[in-house]
Design a protein around this motif. Structure first.
Motif, PDB file in Angstrom:
ATOM      1  N   LEU A 137    -109.690 -45.130 -16.083  1.00  0.00           N
ATOM      2  CA  LEU A 137    -110.531 -43.444 -15.148  1.00  0.00           C
ATOM      3  C   LEU A 137    -112.140 -44.925 -14.871  1.00  0.00           C
ATOM      4  O   LEU A 137    -111.953 -44.429 -13.032  1.00  0.00           O
ATOM      5  CB  LEU A 137    -111.701 -43.281 -16.472  1.00  0.00           C
ATOM      6  N   TRP A 138    -111.616 -46.055 -15.108  1.00  0.00           N
ATOM      7  CA  TRP A 138    -113.069 -46.787 -13.532  1.00  0.00           C
ATOM      8  C   TRP A 138    -112.083 -46.926 -12.394  1.00  0.00           C
ATOM      9  O   TRP A 138    -113.351 -47.074 -11.792  1.00  0.00           O
ATOM     10  CB  TRP A 138    -113.671 -48.004 -14.574  1.00  0.00           C
ATOM     11  N   ALA A 139    -111.202 -47.007 -12.819  1.00  0.00           N
ATOM     12  CA  ALA A 139    -110.446 -47.759 -11.946  1.00  0.00           C
ATOM     13  C   ALA A 139    -110.530 -46.417 -10.723  1.00  0.00           C
ATOM     14  O   ALA A 139    -110.320 -47.286  -9.060  1.00  0.00           O
ATOM     15  CB  ALA A 139    -109.492 -47.230 -11.836  1.00  0.00           C
ATOM     16  N   PHE A 140    -110.001 -45.070 -10.914  1.00  0.00           N
ATOM     17  CA  PHE A 140    -110.142 -43.783 -10.280  1.00  0.00           C
ATOM     18  C   PHE A 140    -111.047 -44.706  -9.569  1.00  0.00           C
ATOM     19  O   PHE A 140    -111.803 -43.194  -8.982  1.00  0.00           O
ATOM     20  CB  PHE A 140    -109.521 -43.111 -10.739  1.00  0.00           C
ATOM     21  N   ALA A 141    -111.970 -43.763  -9.892  1.00  0.00           N
ATOM     22  CA  ALA A 141    -113.668 -43.860 -10.127  1.00  0.00           C
ATOM     23  C   ALA A 141    -114.538 -44.446  -8.387  1.00  0.00           C
ATOM     24  O   ALA A 141    -115.217 -44.138  -8.280  1.00  0.00           O
ATOM     25  CB  ALA A 141    -114.946 -43.124 -10.614  1.00  0.00           C
ATOM     26  N   ILE A 176    -107.142 -50.780  -3.532  1.00  0.00           N
ATOM     27  CA  ILE A 176    -106.928 -50.674  -4.257  1.00  0.00           C
ATOM     28  C   ILE A 176    -106.793 -52.356  -4.959  1.00  0.00           C
ATOM     29  O   ILE A 176    -106.719 -52.651  -6.040  1.00  0.00           O
ATOM     30  CB  ILE A 176    -105.145 -50.326  -4.161  1.00  0.00           C
ATOM     31  N   ASP A 177    -106.423 -53.376  -4.072  1.00  0.00           N
ATOM     32  CA  ASP A 177    -106.225 -54.246  -4.508  1.00  0.00           C
ATOM     33  C   ASP A 177    -107.944 -54.801  -5.192  1.00  0.00           C
ATOM     34  O   ASP A 177    -107.739 -55.792  -6.654  1.00  0.00           O
ATOM     35  CB  ASP A 177    -105.805 -55.358  -3.375  1.00  0.00           C
ATOM     36  N   SER A 178    -109.027 -55.103  -4.672  1.00  0.00           N
ATOM     37  CA  SER A 178    -109.445 -55.501  -5.601  1.00  0.00           C
ATOM     38  C   SER A 178    -109.884 -54.684  -7.342  1.00  0.00           C
ATOM     39  O   SER A 178    -110.148 -55.755  -8.033  1.00  0.00           O
ATOM     40  CB  SER A 178    -110.609 -54.700  -4.851  1.00  0.00           C
ATOM     41  N   SER A 213    -103.935 -54.804 -18.451  1.00  0.00           N
ATOM     42  CA  SER A 213    -102.374 -55.178 -17.556  1.00  0.00           C
ATOM     43  C   SER A 213    -101.858 -53.338 -17.121  1.00  0.00           C
ATOM     44  O   SER A 213    -101.385 -53.192 -18.366  1.00  0.00           O
ATOM     45  CB  SER A 213    -101.417 -55.466 -18.337  1.00  0.00           C
ATOM     46  N   LEU A 214    -102.564 -53.056 -16.192  1.00  0.00           N
ATOM     47  CA  LEU A 214    -102.044 -51.575 -16.038  1.00  0.00           C
ATOM     48  C   LEU A 214    -101.868 -51.778 -14.161  1.00  0.00           C
ATOM     49  O   LEU A 214    -102.019 -50.695 -13.513  1.00  0.00           O
ATOM     50  CB  LEU A 214    -103.846 -51.090 -15.810  1.00  0.00           C
ATOM     51  N   GLU A 215    -100.704 -52.427 -14.272  1.00  0.00           N
ATOM     52  CA  GLU A 215    -100.138 -52.220 -13.429  1.00  0.00           C
ATOM     53  C   GLU A 215     -99.555 -50.817 -12.740  1.00  0.00           C
ATOM     54  O   GLU A 215     -99.225 -50.450 -11.565  1.00  0.00           O
ATOM     55  CB  GLU A 215     -98.752 -53.560 -13.233  1.00  0.00           C
ATOM     56  N   GLN A 216     -98.897 -50.136 -14.250  1.00  0.00           N
ATOM     57  CA  GLN A 216     -98.428 -48.987 -14.003  1.00  0.00           C
ATOM     58  C   GLN A 216     -99.739 -47.706 -13.544  1.00  0.00           C
ATOM     59  O   GLN A 216     -98.790 -46.836 -12.319  1.00  0.00           O
ATOM     60  CB  GLN A 216     -97.993 -48.386 -14.897  1.00  0.00           C
ATOM     61  N   ILE A 217    -100.567 -47.427 -13.076  1.00  0.00           N
ATOM     62  CA  ILE A 217    -101.392 -47.291 -12.065  1.00  0.00           C
ATOM     63  C   ILE A 217    -101.653 -47.562 -10.614  1.00  0.00           C
ATOM     64  O   ILE A 217    -102.427 -46.948 -10.451  1.00  0.00           O
ATOM     65  CB  ILE A 217    -103.272 -46.995 -13.064  1.00  0.00           C
ATOM     66  N   ARG A 218    -101.001 -48.590 -10.531  1.00  0.00           N
ATOM     67  CA  ARG A 218    -101.380 -49.333  -8.910  1.00  0.00           C
ATOM     68  C   ARG A 218    -101.211 -47.563  -7.845  1.00  0.00           C
ATOM     69  O   ARG A 218    -101.663 -47.642  -6.712  1.00  0.00           O
ATOM     70  CB  ARG A 218    -100.205 -50.438  -8.797  1.00  0.00           C
ATOM     71  N   GLN A 219     -99.310 -47.732  -8.098  1.00  0.00           N
ATOM     72  CA  GLN A 219     -98.918 -46.455  -7.168  1.00  0.00           C
ATOM     73  C   GLN A 219     -99.727 -45.085  -7.694  1.00  0.00           C
ATOM     74  O   GLN A 219    -100.256 -44.341  -5.950  1.00  0.00           O
ATOM     75  CB  GLN A 219     -97.513 -45.517  -7.960  1.00  0.00           C
ATOM     76  N   MET A 261    -102.920 -45.605  -5.162  1.00  0.00           N
ATOM     77  CA  MET A 261    -102.697 -45.286  -4.093  1.00  0.00           C
ATOM     78  C   MET A 261    -102.756 -43.721  -3.701  1.00  0.00           C
ATOM     79  O   MET A 261    -102.931 -43.872  -1.976  1.00  0.00           O
ATOM     80  CB  MET A 261    -101.367 -46.352  -3.041  1.00  0.00           C
ATOM     81  N   GLU A 262    -102.074 -42.825  -4.144  1.00  0.00           N
ATOM     82  CA  GLU A 262    -101.740 -41.792  -3.708  1.00  0.00           C
ATOM     83  C   GLU A 262    -103.119 -41.040  -4.097  1.00  0.00           C
ATOM     84  O   GLU A 262    -103.535 -40.543  -2.749  1.00  0.00           O
ATOM     85  CB  GLU A 262    -100.805 -41.328  -4.457  1.00  0.00           C
ATOM     86  N   PHE A 263    -103.938 -41.379  -5.010  1.00  0.00           N
ATOM     87  CA  PHE A 263    -105.475 -40.726  -5.088  1.00  0.00           C
ATOM     88  C   PHE A 263    -106.036 -41.750  -3.767  1.00  0.00           C
ATOM     89  O   PHE A 263    -107.208 -40.573  -3.272  1.00  0.00           O
ATOM     90  CB  PHE A 263    -106.240 -41.607  -6.282  1.00  0.00           C
ATOM     91  N   ALA A 264    -105.861 -42.671  -3.510  1.00  0.00           N
ATOM     92  CA  ALA A 264    -106.589 -43.555  -2.325  1.00  0.00           C
ATOM     93  C   ALA A 264    -106.095 -42.690  -1.591  1.00  0.00           C
ATOM     94  O   ALA A 264    -106.825 -42.354  -0.174  1.00  0.00           O
ATOM     95  CB  ALA A 264    -106.556 -45.179  -2.440  1.00  0.00           C
ATOM     96  N   ALA A 265    -104.846 -42.464  -0.508  1.00  0.00           N
ATOM     97  CA  ALA A 265    -104.411 -41.999   0.220  1.00  0.00           C
ATOM     98  C   ALA A 265    -104.300 -40.056   0.386  1.00  0.00           C
ATOM     99  O   ALA A 265    -104.642 -39.529   1.649  1.00  0.00           O
ATOM    100  CB  ALA A 265    -103.170 -41.263   0.394  1.00  0.00           C
ATOM    101  N   ARG A 266    -105.844 -39.740  -0.516  1.00  0.00           N
ATOM    102  CA  ARG A 266    -105.295 -37.506  -0.883  1.00  0.00           C
ATOM    103  C   ARG A 266    -106.371 -37.604   0.439  1.00  0.00           C
ATOM    104  O   ARG A 266    -107.138 -38.172   1.096  1.00  0.00           O
ATOM    105  CB  ARG A 266    -106.254 -37.658  -2.012  1.00  0.00           C
ATOM    106  N   ASP A 267    -106.237 -36.137   1.095  1.00  0.00           N
ATOM    107  CA  ASP A 267    -106.737 -35.664   2.385  1.00  0.00           C
ATOM    108  C   ASP A 267    -108.585 -34.953   1.552  1.00  0.00           C
ATOM    109  O   ASP A 267    -107.865 -34.465   0.902  1.00  0.00           O
ATOM    110  CB  ASP A 267    -105.534 -34.819   2.512  1.00  0.00           C
ATOM    111  N   ARG A 268    -108.994 -35.838   1.730  1.00  0.00           N
ATOM    112  CA  ARG A 268    -110.167 -35.295   1.956  1.00  0.00           C
ATOM    113  C   ARG A 268    -110.709 -33.842   2.288  1.00  0.00           C
ATOM    114  O   ARG A 268    -112.181 -33.926   2.284  1.00  0.00           O
ATOM    115  CB  ARG A 268    -111.231 -36.572   1.533  1.00  0.00           C
ATOM    116  N   THR A 269    -110.267 -33.110   3.404  1.00  0.00           N
ATOM    117  CA  THR A 269    -111.145 -32.600   4.316  1.00  0.00           C
ATOM    118  C   THR A 269    -111.155 -30.633   3.851  1.00  0.00           C
ATOM    119  O   THR A 269    -111.190 -30.563   4.198  1.00  0.00           O
ATOM    120  CB  THR A 269    -110.175 -32.418   5.749  1.00  0.00           C
ATOM    121  N   CYS A 270    -110.180 -30.946   2.439  1.00  0.00           N
ATOM    122  CA  CYS A 270    -109.434 -29.279   1.710  1.00  0.00           C
ATOM    123  C   CYS A 270    -111.033 -29.197   1.407  1.00  0.00           C
ATOM    124  O   CYS A 270    -111.859 -29.856   0.484  1.00  0.00           O
ATOM    125  CB  CYS A 270    -109.177 -29.456   0.911  1.00  0.00           C
TER     126      CYS A 270
END
Length: 142
Positions: free
Chosen positions: A100-104, A111-113, A124-130, A133-142
Motif C-alpha cells: 500500500l505504501w508503494a501505491f501511495a 516505479i523503479d525507485s 520481495s514484491l516484484e509481483q506488484i511491478r505491473q 505500472m498500470e496504476f502510474a499510467a492511469r488516466d487522471r483526467t476523470c
C-alpha cells in the motif's frame, strides 16, 4: 520495523501496549492495514485506536483483506499525504503495508525507485511491478 523513504516504518502486528513506547520514540501516526478478526488474539481496530489516541498518535484504519482496490489505494494516499510523520504502518507481516505504501508513493517516486525502496527494506514484491505500472499510467483526467 523496516524503514521506507519518507519517514515511514512498516512492521507486523503491533499491540496496544507498544503504542506508548512508539510515541516516546517520536512516532506521530499509525496506519493499521489489518482487518478486524483476521487472526485469534489480534487486537481490534477500536482497541488500537484508543491506545493510539491515549498516546497522542494519529490513527488510520485502512484494512486490506484480499485484493488491492482503488479505495484502499486512495485511502492510503490520503493518509500518507495528510498525516504527521514519522508513520508506522502495520499488518500481519508488513507485506500489505509495504504494498500500500508503494501505491501511495509511485506517482511521486516512480516505479523503479519504489521497487528499489521495497527491496532495500527486505520486501520481495516484484509481483506488484505491473500493477504499479498500470496504476502510474492511469488516466487522471476523470
Amino acid at each position: 520495523m523496516k524503514e521506507l523513504p519518507g519517514d515511514v516504518f512498516v512492521t507486523g502486528q503491533l499491540m496496544p501496549a507498544q503504542l506508548a513506547a512508539l510515541a516516546e520514540q517520536g512516532v506521530m501516526s499509525i496506519i493499521n492495514n489489518r482487518p478486524d478478526f483476521e487472526a485469534p488474539l489480534q487486537p481490534a481496530s477500536d482497541e488500537m485506536e484508543q491506545a493510539a489516541l491515549s498516546a497522542s498518535i494519529d490513527y488510520f484504519h485502512i484494512p486490506m483483506a484480499g485484493a488491492l482496490t482503488p479505495g484502499l489505494i486512495e485511502a492510503s494516499m490520503t493518509a500518507y499525504d495528510t498525516t504527521p510523520r514519522p508513520i508506522v504502518a502495520y499488518c500481519a507481516s508488513g507485506m500489505r503495508s509495504a504494498a500500500l505504501w508503494a501505491f501511495a508513493h509511485v506517482d511521486r517516486m516512480g516505479i523503479d525507485s519504489v521497487m528499489q525502496a521495497l527491496s532495500d527494506a527486505g520486501y520481495s514484491l516484484e509481483q506488484i511491478r505491473q500493477p504499479l505500472m498500470e496504476f502510474a499510467a492511469r488516466d487522471r483526467t476523470c
